[in-house]
Write a protein that holds these residues in place. Structure first.
Motif, PDB file in Angstrom:
ATOM      1  N   THR A  30       2.198   9.393   5.106  1.00  0.00           N
ATOM      2  CA  THR A  30       3.598   8.895   4.259  1.00  0.00           C
ATOM      3  C   THR A  30       3.009   7.597   3.903  1.00  0.00           C
ATOM      4  OG1 THR A  30       4.376   8.077   6.589  1.00  0.00           O
ATOM      5  CG2 THR A  30       4.759  10.320   5.842  1.00  0.00           C
ATOM      6  N   ASP A  31       4.101   6.853   3.293  1.00  0.00           N
ATOM      7  CA  ASP A  31       4.019   5.712   2.618  1.00  0.00           C
ATOM      8  C   ASP A  31       3.859   4.591   3.521  1.00  0.00           C
ATOM      9  OD1 ASP A  31       3.389   6.576   0.075  1.00  0.00           O
ATOM     10  OD2 ASP A  31       5.522   6.304  -0.545  1.00  0.00           O
ATOM     11  N   ASP A  32       4.794   4.779   4.794  1.00  0.00           N
ATOM     12  CA  ASP A  32       5.092   4.099   5.805  1.00  0.00           C
ATOM     13  C   ASP A  32       3.664   3.893   6.608  1.00  0.00           C
ATOM     14  OD1 ASP A  32       7.792   3.594   5.296  1.00  0.00           O
ATOM     15  OD2 ASP A  32       8.284   5.262   6.455  1.00  0.00           O
ATOM     16  N   ASP A  33       3.034   5.122   6.561  1.00  0.00           N
ATOM     17  CA  ASP A  33       1.622   5.063   7.275  1.00  0.00           C
ATOM     18  C   ASP A  33       0.720   3.798   6.518  1.00  0.00           C
ATOM     19  OD1 ASP A  33       2.556   6.570   9.025  1.00  0.00           O
ATOM     20  OD2 ASP A  33       1.958   8.696   8.058  1.00  0.00           O
ATOM     21  N   ILE A  34       0.819   4.150   5.250  1.00  0.00           N
ATOM     22  CA  ILE A  34       0.039   3.098   4.377  1.00  0.00           C
ATOM     23  C   ILE A  34       0.329   1.447   4.737  1.00  0.00           C
ATOM     24  CG2 ILE A  34      -0.656   2.362   2.049  1.00  0.00           C
ATOM     25  CD1 ILE A  34      -0.103   5.162   1.322  1.00  0.00           C
ATOM     26  N   LYS A  35       1.771   1.256   4.705  1.00  0.00           N
ATOM     27  CA  LYS A  35       2.219  -0.048   4.997  1.00  0.00           C
ATOM     28  C   LYS A  35       1.582  -0.381   6.487  1.00  0.00           C
ATOM     29  CE  LYS A  35       6.161  -0.147   2.222  1.00  0.00           C
ATOM     30  NZ  LYS A  35       7.696  -0.323   2.203  1.00  0.00           N
ATOM     31  N   ASP A  36       1.530   0.624   7.425  1.00  0.00           N
ATOM     32  CA  ASP A  36       1.241   0.135   9.013  1.00  0.00           C
ATOM     33  C   ASP A  36      -0.369  -0.199   8.833  1.00  0.00           C
ATOM     34  OD1 ASP A  36       3.764   0.374   9.468  1.00  0.00           O
ATOM     35  OD2 ASP A  36       3.480   2.522  10.254  1.00  0.00           O
ATOM     36  N   ILE A  37      -0.995   0.660   8.211  1.00  0.00           N
ATOM     37  CA  ILE A  37      -2.454   0.359   8.104  1.00  0.00           C
ATOM     38  C   ILE A  37      -2.962  -0.704   7.718  1.00  0.00           C
ATOM     39  CG2 ILE A  37      -4.696   1.503   7.168  1.00  0.00           C
ATOM     40  CD1 ILE A  37      -3.295   4.297   7.538  1.00  0.00           C
ATOM     41  N   VAL A  93      -5.907   7.771   0.054  1.00  0.00           N
ATOM     42  CA  VAL A  93      -6.948   6.982   0.036  1.00  0.00           C
ATOM     43  C   VAL A  93      -6.968   5.875  -1.143  1.00  0.00           C
ATOM     44  CG1 VAL A  93      -9.354   6.561   0.137  1.00  0.00           C
ATOM     45  CG2 VAL A  93      -8.469   8.542   1.317  1.00  0.00           C
ATOM     46  N   ARG A  94      -6.378   6.565  -2.229  1.00  0.00           N
ATOM     47  CA  ARG A  94      -6.345   5.839  -3.512  1.00  0.00           C
ATOM     48  C   ARG A  94      -5.217   4.543  -3.466  1.00  0.00           C
ATOM     49  NH1 ARG A  94      -7.881  10.644  -5.905  1.00  0.00           N
ATOM     50  NH2 ARG A  94      -5.552  11.336  -6.530  1.00  0.00           N
ATOM     51  N   LYS A  95      -3.931   5.048  -2.700  1.00  0.00           N
ATOM     52  CA  LYS A  95      -3.027   4.157  -2.601  1.00  0.00           C
ATOM     53  C   LYS A  95      -3.272   3.073  -1.578  1.00  0.00           C
ATOM     54  CE  LYS A  95       0.754   7.471  -3.185  1.00  0.00           C
ATOM     55  NZ  LYS A  95       1.906   8.104  -2.506  1.00  0.00           N
ATOM     56  N   ILE A  96      -4.111   3.395  -0.579  1.00  0.00           N
ATOM     57  CA  ILE A  96      -4.434   2.356   0.286  1.00  0.00           C
ATOM     58  C   ILE A  96      -5.451   1.317  -0.646  1.00  0.00           C
ATOM     59  CG2 ILE A  96      -6.228   1.854   2.339  1.00  0.00           C
ATOM     60  CD1 ILE A  96      -4.612   3.704   3.664  1.00  0.00           C
ATOM     61  N   GLN A  97      -6.462   1.910  -1.430  1.00  0.00           N
ATOM     62  CA  GLN A  97      -7.234   1.150  -2.152  1.00  0.00           C
ATOM     63  C   GLN A  97      -6.544   0.143  -3.010  1.00  0.00           C
ATOM     64  OE1 GLN A  97      -9.987   4.136  -3.477  1.00  0.00           O
ATOM     65  NE2 GLN A  97     -11.637   3.007  -2.690  1.00  0.00           N
ATOM     66  N   GLY A  98      -5.464   0.668  -3.619  1.00  0.00           N
ATOM     67  CA  GLY A  98      -4.635  -0.311  -4.492  1.00  0.00           C
ATOM     68  C   GLY A  98      -4.200  -1.486  -3.857  1.00  0.00           C
ATOM     69  N   LEU A  99      -3.515  -1.094  -2.636  1.00  0.00           N
ATOM     70  CA  LEU A  99      -2.636  -2.136  -1.703  1.00  0.00           C
ATOM     71  C   LEU A  99      -3.749  -3.304  -1.151  1.00  0.00           C
ATOM     72  CD1 LEU A  99      -0.005  -0.195   0.273  1.00  0.00           C
ATOM     73  CD2 LEU A  99       0.160  -1.921  -1.806  1.00  0.00           C
ATOM     74  N   LEU A 100      -5.035  -2.808  -0.893  1.00  0.00           N
ATOM     75  CA  LEU A 100      -6.106  -3.576  -0.276  1.00  0.00           C
ATOM     76  C   LEU A 100      -6.929  -4.460  -1.482  1.00  0.00           C
ATOM     77  CD1 LEU A 100      -7.524  -1.192   2.247  1.00  0.00           C
ATOM     78  CD2 LEU A 100      -6.046  -3.124   2.626  1.00  0.00           C
ATOM     79  N   GLN A 101      -6.699  -4.341  -2.625  1.00  0.00           N
ATOM     80  CA  GLN A 101      -7.467  -5.077  -3.666  1.00  0.00           C
ATOM     81  C   GLN A 101      -6.908  -6.405  -3.645  1.00  0.00           C
ATOM     82  OE1 GLN A 101      -7.101  -2.720  -7.340  1.00  0.00           O
ATOM     83  NE2 GLN A 101      -8.779  -1.416  -6.975  1.00  0.00           N
ATOM     84  N   ASP A 102      -5.373  -6.556  -3.173  1.00  0.00           N
ATOM     85  CA  ASP A 102      -4.956  -7.731  -3.330  1.00  0.00           C
ATOM     86  C   ASP A 102      -5.047  -8.809  -2.229  1.00  0.00           C
ATOM     87  OD1 ASP A 102      -3.957  -7.004  -5.817  1.00  0.00           O
ATOM     88  OD2 ASP A 102      -2.234  -6.562  -4.845  1.00  0.00           O
ATOM     89  N   ARG A 103      -5.980  -8.216  -1.154  1.00  0.00           N
ATOM     90  CA  ARG A 103      -6.101  -8.764   0.072  1.00  0.00           C
ATOM     91  C   ARG A 103      -6.953  -9.861  -0.177  1.00  0.00           C
ATOM     92  NH1 ARG A 103      -7.885  -5.893   5.633  1.00  0.00           N
ATOM     93  NH2 ARG A 103      -5.734  -5.128   5.550  1.00  0.00           N
ATOM     94  N   GLU A 104      -6.664 -11.148   0.330  1.00  0.00           N
ATOM     95  CA  GLU A 104      -7.548 -12.121  -0.017  1.00  0.00           C
ATOM     96  C   GLU A 104      -8.593 -12.430   1.344  1.00  0.00           C
ATOM     97  OE1 GLU A 104      -5.011 -15.759  -0.261  1.00  0.00           O
ATOM     98  OE2 GLU A 104      -4.139 -15.060  -2.240  1.00  0.00           O
ATOM     99  N   GLY A 105      -9.843 -12.852   0.938  1.00  0.00           N
ATOM    100  CA  GLY A 105     -10.708 -13.245   1.973  1.00  0.00           C
ATOM    101  C   GLY A 105     -11.357 -11.861   2.643  1.00  0.00           C
TER     102      GLY A 105
END
Length: 1527
Positions: free
Chosen positions: A1431-1438, A1472-1484
């Motif tokens: 689910t999307d909540d799992d994406i946020k938790d990860i 996996v693609r959704k997580i990649q999209g969220l992680l692209q903005d992670r700094e550092g």
């Protein structure tokens, strides 16, 4: 993309006689699959989901084309994994993008690993080849094959890079860099753009990398095959010539290339045939710089001009125009600029080239005739010359590269890397594709035999009966091509005829080969033929076969080219015929199969078609199943699978089978002691046909489909168990709920009916309930009121206490500030008064000296004045009077001056003594230090006054000179006298000002009034009479004496304070001595107690011996009495037996006593050893303290040479010990601890205040006095860091082989097995039960050993434990990232359990703080494996929880996640693609996939002062240091 196979599920069971199958596709649509009743061909069965996505295709239960295709699709599309094993083949799918799997960290991770231990990778293949070469001392070969654009060149480059990195040589020749640097050169002259690939290799390359006996690279040799010469003179549409031509044209304007007369690539015929001359994203000018750089790296920079001249000459030759002159003649213009440029660059005659391009010499019987040729044949001759020149240049460059790669040294072994075309089929196939496919037929034949032999070896190793396997043999196709009257034979025959044509040759093929089933004639064409290759049918167009086979180059042109100095080479020019091609081709095959016993590792690089749809900045990759199947067939993968499927493709070790299928075993089978027997028993029960499986020494072999059947049985059993568990749990839950509801209903009924009572004889009524509730409310408010009252009282009292305490503290601070301020004011005025007194005394002395000198000067001036007769008498009278008076005055002045000088000297001496005394007082008291600055100011004032006196002396001398020069000028002298008077007046005014200042001071300092008045009177008296100055000097002496008395008093105070401090020191020393005496007494008492215990033991032993003797005597007496009473023979016999038994008992007792004595001796030895160990370990850092005591003794003797030699000897000795014992952990731990404790001792006893805060008074006495050893501190710090790094490396060597087995492979949670079936890569020659199993407890035991050793040596454990745990976490995480079989929910549970064991160990050792942070990435990876991923909540938790993991690592784990059972689900690609999209903005976030296991934390050795008194250090006798003496 077009589907080749589709996945479906059977909706209704199949029964014999059914005409169709009812199926449901994956997308939900239903379909009917028709069947032939006579011989129904059922569709292929699909593997269970548990087997889909495996690393090795041979692990699949059903081995067929759709299963392989589906497995590759799941790995590439869903998991983004490009590598897969297929038996001995490594299948690579080209992703056409950069991946994070080729870094140095990944390379190091695969180094030393077995091929099946980690995920498939090209580094694993290279490591296997290198390991086999080093282990078995046999040469190896790695074959990289595939079609154009598959990535063969890049894969071969990675293989050579791996060899260069792993076998790094220690020589300065940089052979590895040269081997890698040869790639840009060969790519520039051998690669070109094609319709499928922008950098396609148009030649086959075999690189033989040579190794010495230490298996380090010492050189390399390169050989090329199947060079595509025709590309030099012709290219298809959207293709280019070789890169080097375009690179030269791009640099035409540079000074180095201006002499070549180059222009744009569009203006040369040989470079513009394909249309577009550029490649998107490629800069030919930069590539040219890279090519030139690699030339210089290989040491061939001076060959630039010749190579580029030849290449430019080829371009100009292509632009030479050949005109028609009639129907059978041709000519070349002598003014052709390109012809002139060609001849100039190559250094040949223009006339010869012009003539022999358009003419041919024919040798007759009697004469030689020169005949003109038509333009078509002249153009062919020109193109043949260009191709031959380029081929000659290509060979020369390869020879130069080989010469540069040769290093002096004998070759011990080699690894060959063959980069060659795979099977090719295009819309139009010609002579080049025919040669390539013929070479691949030969390679496939060798490959099939190799796979067949490996299967045979595996069966023989496992003691399984060998049965012949029927596999495809492509020898008939090879005979069709190379046999007598075959295709090549007929082609050579047709080439011998001058008028031979392609059509005549094709007609011969139709006539001679029409009966061959592998040869076909196209239905719709008479200009082509079809050959049935092992991979597919290929249609070849016959046009150009003869010309390309002939490659005709006339002898006259060859002779002309021989005159060129640029083209001079060791070899001669030859006419190239097809036989030469055959020799080269067969040579390549013979070279690859050089040793029939040589094991080879095969790589298959496969191309995956992509469709790019531009949508913003996104590029979508699509998996083309049809194209993939074609390449699987073309590259021989399916044939390999067919060979494996014919026998026993699925292979399980006994331990894997037992762990996986123990759920299918009965209690009796589980109770068997041997797992191998249990596996055999359960298989004989489940699979009745014995031919479906075989039992080997270490493995169980299964036929195709048997593992899937076992998986089905296992899944059914688990489902039944789950249903049973669910049934019982749900029944228990419902029963429990029902019983609670029933009980509650009964209670309510009882209250309603009045049957339930609170008290006896009282039923529960509404009034009672209200009263109870009211009482509870009243209690609540009353309790809250009481608590509030208590809180307010405590609050007010605490405020009052705080107010009083704060007031007391403020008053105390105020009093202290007032005292300090008053003391400062008193000090200020006292110092001002002393300064004024000194200034006035010095000024009086100066005035006296001036007065006496001026009087003398006036006398001399009067004597020197001219005398007249009128005033002579008066002057005489005056002179007499003056002389009498002046003599008396001068005498008095002289006496007074002498006395003043003496007094001044005495005063100065007294002042110096006072200052010295003051300095001593100031050293002892901190407050006196402030007066130093004022004393220095006073000194400066005195020096200024001295300077003024010196200036006045200079003025006096000037006045003397003036008097001598101008004796007659009396008026000037009068003026000088007046000036002096004015100066006196000024001095008086100054004195008046001083009086005013003194009057002001009177108001502040009352005690100084009398002395100020005296000073005023003394000043007035000085104006009138000089004699009164003596009295003032006396008063000054008295004041000095008073000051001396004050100083003496201060001295007495200081001495008293010193005495008090000495008394305190003596008290402390006495207390320490008494403590030491008490400790000695306690030790003596303990020794006495030990002696008493020993004595008691001896007494007990003696008593035991006495009791035994008494018992023996009693037995003797009893025997005597029995003798007297009984006299029969039987009794005598019994007596004899008793005697013998007693004797035996005695002998046994003696043996027991001897054993006791030996045990006692051993105990004594052990006790001695313990005493020695206790003596050594009594003080952990005794060595450091002993060495420092020697250093302190050298400092005490003030012997610099001895101290220097001692420090050098200590440092050199420690270095020698750690170099001689590099692998000794205990020794390194011992010297690491002692080295930084020596550093601590040097700081503690350095005398610096910051390091002496915790020192005892006795330790302060032991500080170094004469030498500063701060430089040696840095040396010892560097030495400690060096030992630390060596210490850590020794720990890593021991721990690295244990980390993966303990943290990943060991299953600490029972009944939670994560084992899965494996394929070909898990073959092993040893039984699992015989191997030593590494568990998490083994790792903890090793860590405990390290910890105890470090603790025993007094070392800071936190220094190494943090680094060790980082290594454990990093190595474990790296293996998770590189092992798909470790990415499962159960494995995450196992890892988390193992981490908890490590955490418990850290808590036990009190080392959790700062150490557990190193395991955070591993903990988060284990959590990621266990958490839901839907689910999307799992994406946020990860994204929130996995903060220590980089985006690349998170995506890699999700893509590699593999369920162990059908109850789990794979991670959806959309997730996996959704997580990649969220992680692209992670700094550092780091872009690295692997953690750097070589990372070292910064080392800081803490300063730990020791409380041990050095003079009380006792040296155990067990150390044998008798040569040391205590001073």
């Amino acid at each position: 993309a077009e589907h080749v196979w589709k996945s479906a599920e059977i909706l209704r069971d199949f029964k014999p006689g059914d005409e169709a199958l009812e199926l449901q596709l994956d997308d939900g649509t239903e379909m009917v699959y028709p069947l032939d009743k006579s011989s129904p061909q059922l569709p292929h069965l699909r593997n269970p989901d548990i087997l889909v996505g495996e690393n090795d295709l041979t692990a699949l239960s059903y081995l067929h084309e759709p299963a392989v295709l589906h497995n590759l699709k799941v790995r590439f599309v869903e998991s983004n994994i490009i590598y897969s094993y297929c038996g001995i083949i490594l299948v690579a799918v080209n992703p056409y993008k950069q991946l994070h799997i080729y870094g140095d960290a990944v390379l190091q991770a695969y180094s030393g690993q077995n091929m099946g231990a980690m995920d498939p990778h090209i580094f694993a293949v290279a490591e296997e080849a290198y390991k086999q070469m080093a282990r078995n001392n046999k040469n190896q070969s790695v074959i990289v094959s595939g079609e154009s654009g598959a990535g063969k060149t890049v894969s071969a480059r990675y293989v050579m890079r791996y060899f260069a990195m792993v076998s790094k040589s220690s020589s300065k020749t940089h052979v590895e860099d040269k081997v890698l640097a040869s790639n840009p050169i060969t790519e520039a002259i051998g690669n070109a753009k094609t319709t499928r690939n922008d950098n396609s290799s148009r030649f086959g390359k075999y690189t033989e990398i040579s190794f010495d006996r230490r298996y380090q690279i010492i050189g390399a040799n390169m050989r090329t095959y199947l060079m595509e010469k025709s590309r030099v003179v012709s290219q298809s549409e959207n293709e280019r010539n070789y890169h080097i031509f375009y690179q030269m044209c791009a640099c035409a304007e540079q000074s180095e290339f201006k002499s070549l007369r180059l222009c744009d690539a569009d203006e040369f015929r040989y470079t513009c045939m394909g249309g577009e001359t550029g490649i998107e994203g490629v800069d030919d000018r930069k590539d040219m710089e890279e090519t030139r750089r690699t030339f210089s790296l290989l040491g061939k920079s001076h060959h630039f001009s010749d190579v580029f001249k030849v290449l430019a000459g080829i371009l100009h030759l292509g632009n030479v125009e050949i005109r028609n002159v009639g129907s059978d003649r041709s000519s070349v213009s002598s003014s052709d600029q390109h012809l002139a440029a060609f001849c100039d660059l190559l250094g040949v005659s223009p006339d010869g080239v012009t003539r022999w391009l358009c003419h041919r010499r024919i040798a007759m019987v009697a004469e030689t005739v020169v005949k003109a040729v038509p333009s078509e044949r002249a153009v062919n001759s020109r193109d043949a010359l260009a191709k031959q020149i380029y081929a000659h240049l290509f060979d020369c460059v390869i020879q130069k590269i080989n010469a540069a790669l040769q290093v002096p040294g004998k070759q011990h072994s080699f690894i060959g890397v063959l980069d060659i075309y795979g099977f090719e089929t295009f819309e139009i196939n010609s002579f080049e594709q025919f040669c390539i496919n013929y070479a691949n037929e030969k390679l496939q034949q060798q490959f099939n035999l190799h796979v067949f032999k490996l299967e045979q070896d595996e069966y023989m190793k496992e003691d399984i009966p060998w049965t012949l396997i029927d596999f495809y043999d492509n020898q008939p196709v090879i005979d069709l091509i190379e046999a007598k009257m075959g295709i090549l034979d007929l082609l050579d025959e047709e080439c011998l005829f001058p008028q031979g044509t392609d059509q005549n040759w094709l007609q011969k093929l139709y006539n001679y080969l029409v009966d061959n089933p592998l040869f076909e004639k196209p239905r719709m064409s008479n200009k082509a033929f079809i050959i049935q290759h092992f991979a597919d049918k290929v249609e070849y167009q016959c046009r150009g076969f003869l010309e390309k086979n002939r490659d005709t180059l006339y002898e006259e042109l060859v002779d002309t080219m021989r005159t060129s100095k640029v083209l001079s080479a060791p070899r001669t020019w030859i006419l190239v015929m097809h036989s030469a091609i055959l020799i080269t081709l067969s040579g390549s095959l013979c070279l690859v199969s050089y040793d029939s016993k040589q094991p080879r590792t095969w790589i298959l690089v496969m191309h995956s078609a992509i469709l790019i749809t531009l949508s913003g900045s996104l590029c979508l990759v699509r998996y083309d199943s049809k194209r993939v199947v074609q390449q699987l067939r073309a590259c021989g993968v399916l044939e390999t699978i067919h060979i494996s499927a014919q026998s026993y493709p699925s292979r399980w070790t006994y331990i894997e089978f037992y762990s996986r299928y123990s759920v299918l075993m009965s209690q009796e089978e589980l109770g068997l002691n041997h797992k191998k027997l249990a596996c055999k028993t359960v298989l004989q029960r489940l699979i009745q046909d014995s031919d479906q499986n075989k039992f080997g020494r270490t493995k169980i072999f299964f036929r195709a489909g048997q593992v899937a059947y076992l998986e089905k049985l296992r899944l059914d059993r688990l489902r039944k168990a789950c249903l049973t568990i669910q049934k019982h749990v749900r029944g228990w839950s419902h029963r429990r709920k029902f019983l609670r509801m029933r009980e509650a209903a009964i209670v309510l009924q009882q209250y309603v009916r009045g049957q339930r009572q609170v008290l006896q004889h009282k039923t529960v009524t509404a009034a009672v309930l209200k009263q109870g509730w009211a009482s509870v409310v009243i209690q609540r408010y009353w309790r809250s009121y009481l608590t509030r009252q208590i809180y307010r009282m405590v609050h007010s009292s605490s405020i009052i206490i705080q107010a009083f305490t704060r007031g007391w503290i403020a008053r105390k601070r105020y009093k202290k500030m007032v005292e300090v301020q008053k003391a400062l004011i008193l000090q200020k005025y006292a110092r001002a008064w002393l300064a004024r007194r000194r200034f006035q005394s010095l000024r009086r002395l100066v005035h006296n000296v001036q007065l006496s000198y001026r009087c003398q000067k006036l006398g001399k001036k009067l004597e020197d004045q001219p005398q007249t007769t009128t005033i002579k008498a008066v002057i005489d009278n005056l002179t007499g009077y003056l002389t009498s008076n002046l003599c008396v005055g001068f005498r008095l002045l002289e006496e007074h001056a002498e006395e003043v000088e003496r007094e001044n000297k005495e005063v100065e001496r007294e002042k110096q003594e006072v200052e010295r005394e003051k300095e001593e007082v100031e050293r002892e008291k901190e407050e006196v230090e402030r007066e130093k600055e004022e004393v220095e100011r006073e000194k400066e004032e005195v020096e200024r006054e001295k300077q003024e006196v010196e200036r006045e002396k200079e003025e006096v001398e000037r006045e003397k000179e003036e008097v001598e020069r101008e004796k007659e000028e009396v008026e000037r002298e009068k003026q000088e006298v007046e000036r002096e008077q004015e100066e006196v007046k000024r001095e008086k005014e100054e004195m008046e000002r001083e009086k005013e200042e003194v009057e002001r001071e009177k108001e502040v300092v009352k005690t100084e009034k009398e002395e100020v008045e005296r000073e005023k009177e003394e000043v007035e008296r000085e104006k009138e009479e000089v004699e009164r100055e003596k009295v003032e000097v006396k008063t000054e002496k008295e004041e000095v004496e008073r000051e001396k008395e004050e100083v003496g008093r201060e001295k007495e105070k200081v001495e008293r304070e010193k005495e008090e401090v000495g008394r305190e020191k003596e008290k402390v020393e006495r207390e320490e001595v008494e403590r030491e005496k008490e400790e000695v007494k306690t030790e003596k008492e303990e020794e006495r107690e030990k002696e008493e215990v020993k004595r008691e033991k001896e007494e007990v032993k003696r008593e035991k011996v006495k009791t035994e003797k008494e018992e023996v005597e009693r037995e003797k007496e009893e025997v005597k009495t029995e003798k007297e009473e009984v006299k029969t023979e039987e009794v005598e016999r019994e007596k004899e037996e008793v005697k013998t038994e007693k004797e035996e008992v005695k002998t046994e007792k003696e043996e027991v006593e001897r054993e006791k004595e030996e045990v006692g001796r051993e105990k004594e030895k052990v006790e001695r050893e313990k005493e020695e160990v206790e003596g050594v370990n009594m003080i952990p850092n005794m060595a450091a303290q002993l060495l420092f005591m020697c250093v302190r003794h050298a400092d005490y003797l003030n012997d610099g040479a001895k101290l220097k030699s001692l420090m050098n000897a200590i440092i050199c000795g420690v270095k020698k010990v750690i170099t001689d014992h590099r692998e000794d952990f205990e020794l390194l731990s011992f010297w690491l601890s002692n080295t930084y404790h020596i550093l601590s001792c040097l700081k503690q006893y350095s005398g610096e205040e910051e390091f002496m805060k915790q020192n005892s008074p006795r330790q302060k006495k032991n500080c170094l006095q004469n030498f500063d050893l701060s430089e040696h501190r840095q040396i010892f710090s560097d030495l400690a860091i060096r030992i630390y790094h060596q210490f850590i490396s020794v720990m890593e060597k021991t721990l690295i082989p244990m980390i993966v087995p303990c943290m990943l492979e060991h299953e600490s949670l029972q009944d939670v097995s994560s084992m899965k079936p494996t394929g070909f890569r898990k073959r092993s020659s040893s039984i699992y039960e015989d191997q030593e199993v590494c568990t998490i407890y083994s790792l903890i035991q090793q860590l405990s050993l390290y910890h105890s050793t470090m603790s025993q040596h007094g070392m800071e454990e936190g220094l190494a434990v943090k680094q060790t745990f980082f290594l454990v976490g990093a190595d474990t995480l790296n293996n998770i990232l590189l092992r798909k079989d470790m990415c499962s929910c159960r494995k995450g549970m196992q890892i988390r359990c193992n981490i908890s064991h490590l955490e418990a160990w850290l808590k036990e050792k009190d080392l959790v703080q700062g150490t557990m942070a190193t395991l955070k990435p591993l903990c988060q990876a284990a959590w990621l494996l266990q958490v839901n991923k839907t689910t999307d909540d799992d994406i946020k938790d990860i994204t929130e929880q996995c903060s220590e993991l980089s985006p690349v690592q998170i995506v890699k784990i999700l893509n590699s996640y593999t369920p162990n059972d059908d109850f789990e689900k794979r991670v959806a690609p959309s997730f996996v693609r959704k997580i990649q999209g969220l992680l692209q903005d992670r700094e550092g976030g780091s872009s690295q996939l692997m953690l750097d296991t070589q990372y070292r934390f910064q080392v800081t050795f803490p300063f730990t002062p020791s409380s041990q008194a050095l003079e009380l250090l006792e040296i155990p006798s067990s150390l044998r240091l008798g040569f040391l003496t205590r001073i």
